[in-house]
Design a protein around this motif. Sequence first.
Motif, PDB file in Angstrom:
ATOM      1  N   UNK A 189       0.847  -1.196   0.055  1.00 44.26           N
ATOM      2  CA  UNK A 189       0.041   0.073  -0.090  1.00 44.26           C
ATOM      3  C   UNK A 189       0.810   1.254   0.011  1.00 44.26           C
ATOM      4  N   UNK A 190       1.728   1.259   0.805  1.00 44.99           N
ATOM      5  CA  UNK A 190       2.808   2.327   0.868  1.00 44.99           C
ATOM      6  C   UNK A 190       3.535   2.522  -0.130  1.00 44.99           C
ATOM      7  N   UNK A 191       3.914   1.340  -0.946  1.00 43.00           N
ATOM      8  CA  UNK A 191       4.971   1.606  -2.157  1.00 43.00           C
ATOM      9  C   UNK A 191       3.983   1.812  -3.512  1.00 43.00           C
ATOM     10  N   UNK A 192       2.728   1.609  -3.404  1.00 45.37           N
ATOM     11  CA  UNK A 192       1.738   1.972  -4.369  1.00 45.37           C
ATOM     12  C   UNK A 192       1.317   3.417  -4.521  1.00 45.37           C
ATOM     13  N   UNK A 193       1.264   3.919  -3.151  1.00 52.57           N
ATOM     14  CA  UNK A 193       1.482   5.743  -3.131  1.00 52.57           C
ATOM     15  C   UNK A 193       2.567   6.235  -3.764  1.00 52.57           C
ATOM     16  N   UNK A 194       3.577   5.378  -3.329  1.00 54.26           N
ATOM     17  CA  UNK A 194       5.093   6.269  -3.593  1.00 54.26           C
ATOM     18  C   UNK A 194       5.014   6.178  -5.402  1.00 54.26           C
ATOM     19  N   UNK A 195       4.694   4.783  -5.748  1.00 50.86           N
ATOM     20  CA  UNK A 195       4.564   4.745  -7.200  1.00 50.86           C
ATOM     21  C   UNK A 195       3.870   5.777  -8.121  1.00 50.86           C
ATOM     22  N   UNK A 196       2.547   6.050  -7.439  1.00 50.95           N
ATOM     23  CA  UNK A 196       1.746   7.040  -8.074  1.00 50.95           C
ATOM     24  C   UNK A 196       2.392   8.394  -8.066  1.00 50.95           C
ATOM     25  N   UNK A 197       3.145   8.787  -6.776  1.00 51.40           N
ATOM     26  CA  UNK A 197       3.664  10.198  -6.787  1.00 51.40           C
ATOM     27  C   UNK A 197       4.598  10.257  -7.612  1.00 51.40           C
ATOM     28  N   UNK A 198       5.758   9.312  -7.921  1.00 50.88           N
ATOM     29  CA  UNK A 198       6.781   9.231  -8.736  1.00 50.88           C
ATOM     30  C   UNK A 198       6.321   9.529 -10.145  1.00 50.88           C
ATOM     31  N   UNK A 199       5.283   8.648 -10.759  1.00 50.68           N
ATOM     32  CA  UNK A 199       5.109   9.103 -12.179  1.00 50.68           C
ATOM     33  C   UNK A 199       4.314  10.321 -12.293  1.00 50.68           C
ATOM     34  N   UNK A 200       3.302  10.727 -11.279  1.00 45.43           N
ATOM     35  CA  UNK A 200       2.672  12.062 -11.321  1.00 45.43           C
ATOM     36  C   UNK A 200       3.578  13.178 -11.307  1.00 45.43           C
ATOM     37  N   UNK A 201       4.652  13.105 -10.602  1.00 41.42           N
ATOM     38  CA  UNK A 201       5.854  13.983 -10.709  1.00 41.42           C
ATOM     39  C   UNK A 201       6.434  14.255 -12.131  1.00 41.42           C
TER      40      UNK A 201
END
Length: 641
Positions: A189-201
């Motif tokens: 769950x934590x890593x999914x949020x990081x993945x979304x944040x990285x791609x959106x950035x």
Amino acid sequence: MGDVVQMHFSTPDYVIFALLLVASTCIGLFYALSGGRQRTTQEFLLADRSMSCLPVSLSLLATFQSAVAILGVPSEIYTYGTQYWFLGVSYFLGLLVPAHVFIPVFYRLRLTSAYEYLELRFNKTVRIMGTVTFIFQMVIYMGVVLYAPALALNAVTGFDLWGAVLAMGLVCTLYTTLGGLKAVIWTDVFQTIVMFAGQLAVIIVGAHQAGGMGEVWRKAINGSRIASLDLNPDPTERHTFWTLGAGGVFLMLALYGVNQAQVQRYLSSRTEREAVMSCYVVFPCQQVVLCLGCLMGLVMFARYGEDSPLDKGYVKTNDQMVLYFVMDVFRDLPGLPGLFVACLFSGALSTISSAFNSLATVTMEDLIKPYCPAMTEAKATLLSKGLAFAYGLVCLAMAYTASHMGSVLQAALSIFGMVGGPLLGLFCLGMFFPWANSTGAIVGLVAGLVMAFWIGIGHFVSRMAVPTTLPPIINGTAMPLPSNMTTAVMTTAVMTTLITLITAKPKPTGVQALYNLSYLWYSAHNSTTVVIVGLIVSLLTGPMKEKDLTPGTVYPVLGNLLFFLPECYREILYCVTPMPQKPKAIDTHPYQMARKESNGVSHPKEEEKTEETEREKDEDEETATPQPSCRLAHTLQETAL
């Protein structure tokens, strides 16, 4: 071509990357020291069957979204256009079928390993063959999925290769071993949020630097990167609507229907309804992830156009191109490259942690427990943790092996897809065809694996043998300058036609056509091979009798599809409810069926007989006289299950 251009990390980048590792470790420690402290195999391997819908769905998504996909999808869109986006069409059936067929069957049988089903449906030999095939698939894959992104990162940024591999492998092994499936799911769950944040950035900053999303879209249209609907039915075409939309369904079924890493998450849910809902929740999340990958590829095209970093020699491979783009976009924004690298390795962490946990589960449940029935719960739990730790070390060893594979690296990645199809076929053979027997299942699985490796290795070898340069007559000929525009147009047309005729590949035929089959059809082709061979062998060796079927292991797909046939014909085809050998078997069988909790149907039944069986139940209670086994079996199937 020049040498590979390297861009280096700043201190904030390393800090953000380190925070990812620390946070993941802390989650593992938290679940190791809280709750039941992972003292039972149920808690360690199945999170006490206590997980809710949202974390399970995000964990399903994270397992699907590996680092290879994060690097591969934008590169695919940049090079070939948005045709790949039509893979999203396959998500409908690819998630609906698991939600309403596979999950109800697995959940109500109260399994721990998906391969327990194979013993209930066939025999122990089929179960062991399925387990060994899965272990082979995951051991090869998990080392490659850890090494490949680290290699790309090292080539582009100079980030220490083995430092990254060891850090990720050891941290993942630590929190998987200490915290069990709960830690794996919540770190996902934590890593999914990081993945979304990285791609959106990357998308937001990249689009801003390119002049806005409107400009990105305009350049993509002008560069022919917005693909139209390609309805070409040719299965040798790499990406068409049918290849992505239909072939992709079987790929999704192999991943979300029968893969132990995903099945284990379904089984960890509190109720069957929560497990089914997790499939519905992951559907829009998958569409968002696919769109993010496509948008990143379009933004990359808006920045570089046709002059890709690969053509200029700044990078050597396609997967390095995405990292080069990220470092280029974030050149003056310290910390954001570290965010994307955290995003990238979140994909790797979520995939390999799922592999560790699922491998420990199948090894314990399928290869050790059946032969050590007297093992205490404490010893079984300790051994499960030891297995998770051991598979972590195996992953590091496979990453080292991958570093020496060279050109075989791509073939190793393809093994995951090659093996998934035959396993899907094996489960479909048992679940949808009641007359399939264990001999048919074994021969079918072997035939599917042989076919899978024959096509996969043949495709790899044939690609290596294809020449990559034009014939000398074209490469070495200097065309005279045309004297006027008409001559120029004619000369250009003639030369274009000549080059097309010389360089165009003839349409493959025979075995070569099989080697050129699109990789998205592999799962469909190989699973179909297992089913067809399995059914033929079963009919030749004597089909399984209806009375020998374990209740709840066959889904009534034939009964539902052939509803228009008279009942006598449907009985011949075993389209009626499979019956237990004895009424008491339901109470005494080691794999008891769970009570019906949702509107799914896991056990075969005929809708039109519902009222009749209820009346029979009332008559049984009033008269207390023995009924024929057929009638009683129907009653038990409808009520007790």
